[in-house]
Design an enzyme around this catalytic site. Structure first.
Site, short mmCIF file in Angstrom:
data_model
loop_
_atom_site.label_atom_id
_atom_site.label_comp_id
_atom_site.label_asym_id
_atom_site.label_seq_id
_atom_site.Cartn_x
_atom_site.Cartn_y
_atom_site.Cartn_z
N ILE A 82 0.85 -1.19 0.00
CA ILE A 82 0.00 0.00 0.00
C ILE A 82 0.88 1.24 0.00
O ILE A 82 1.81 1.35 0.80
CB ILE A 82 -0.94 -0.02 1.22
CG1 ILE A 82 -1.81 -1.29 1.19
CG2 ILE A 82 -1.82 1.24 1.24
CD1 ILE A 82 -2.57 -1.58 2.46
N ALA A 85 4.05 7.55 2.08
CA ALA A 85 4.57 8.89 1.77
C ALA A 85 5.97 8.86 1.16
O ALA A 85 6.49 9.90 0.77
CB ALA A 85 4.59 9.73 3.04
N THR A 86 6.57 7.66 1.07
CA THR A 86 7.94 7.56 0.53
C THR A 86 7.94 6.71 -0.73
O THR A 86 6.96 6.04 -1.04
CB THR A 86 8.88 6.92 1.58
OG1 THR A 86 8.50 5.55 1.75
CG2 THR A 86 8.82 7.66 2.91
N HIS A 88 9.22 3.94 -1.20
CA HIS A 88 9.34 2.52 -0.85
C HIS A 88 8.34 1.66 -1.63
O HIS A 88 8.68 0.58 -2.13
CB HIS A 88 9.13 2.36 0.67
CG HIS A 88 9.27 0.97 1.17
ND1 HIS A 88 10.49 0.35 1.28
CD2 HIS A 88 8.35 0.08 1.59
CE1 HIS A 88 10.32 -0.87 1.75
NE2 HIS A 88 9.03 -1.06 1.95
N ARG A 127 -10.41 -5.10 -2.59
CA ARG A 127 -9.91 -6.18 -3.43
C ARG A 127 -9.68 -7.48 -2.66
O ARG A 127 -9.29 -8.48 -3.23
CB ARG A 127 -8.63 -5.73 -4.13
CG ARG A 127 -8.93 -4.70 -5.22
CD ARG A 127 -7.74 -3.83 -5.57
NE ARG A 127 -8.07 -2.89 -6.64
CZ ARG A 127 -8.81 -1.78 -6.49
NH1 ARG A 127 -9.32 -1.47 -5.31
NH2 ARG A 127 -9.05 -0.99 -7.52
#
EC number: 2.5.1.78
Length: 154
Positions: A82, A85-86, A88, A127
């Site tokens: 998910i 903010a980075t 990653h 999902r």
């Protein structure tokens, strides 16, 4: 003209499932969907083996290990990445998808990508069994069809 398709029966199939523990509140629902699909299509519980890994990034190495054993007709990879903010998210999503595809091509075993890559937790929840269906169930359907197609083509 010949047309080849895989049957949608899991009778006699041996399936490995790899599940990421990270975001387990999502991945456990994906796993339940996969197992439900396999059993509804004739798989015996004894022919389903589940490996839990810490996170999605660890999925490809275990997929390779399972696919290399020669005892699985398919390997299903389940996870939930998910966006945060980075960057990653971008690195993990990219590497997991590449790794899973590489294993499937290298080992000639259907290795199914059932890793959710969503922008929000809400999208992941949708999902994993609510209004957008269960992508774990869908991944198991792909595993069944691809396993049987591989047998037809052998």
């Amino acid at each position: 003209m010949k047309i080849y398709e895989g049957k949608l029966t899991a009778e006699g199939l041996k399936v490995g499932i790899i599940v990421s523990r990270f975001n387990e509140f999502i991945t456990s629902k994906l796993l339940a969907g996969s197992i439900d699909c396999l059993k509804r299509h004739g798989a015996k519980e004894d022919n389903i083996e589940v490996c839990w890994v810490p996170g999605a990034f660890e999925i490809p190495v275990i997929a390779k290990k399972m696919a290399s054993k020669g005892k699985y007709d398919a390997v299903i990879c389940l996870g939930a990445v998910i966006r945060g903010a980075t960057p990653h998210f971008d690195y993990v999503s990219s590497e997991v998808s590449k790794g899973v595809a590489h294993v499937s091509l290298d080992k000639e075993v259907p290795v199914i990508f059932g890793v959710l890559t969503t922008d929000t937790i809400e999208q992941a929840i949708e999902r994993a069994g609510t209004k957008a269906g269960n992508k774990g169930y869908d991944a198991a359907m792909s595993a069944i069809e691809m396993s049987n197609l591989m047998k037809v083509l052998d």
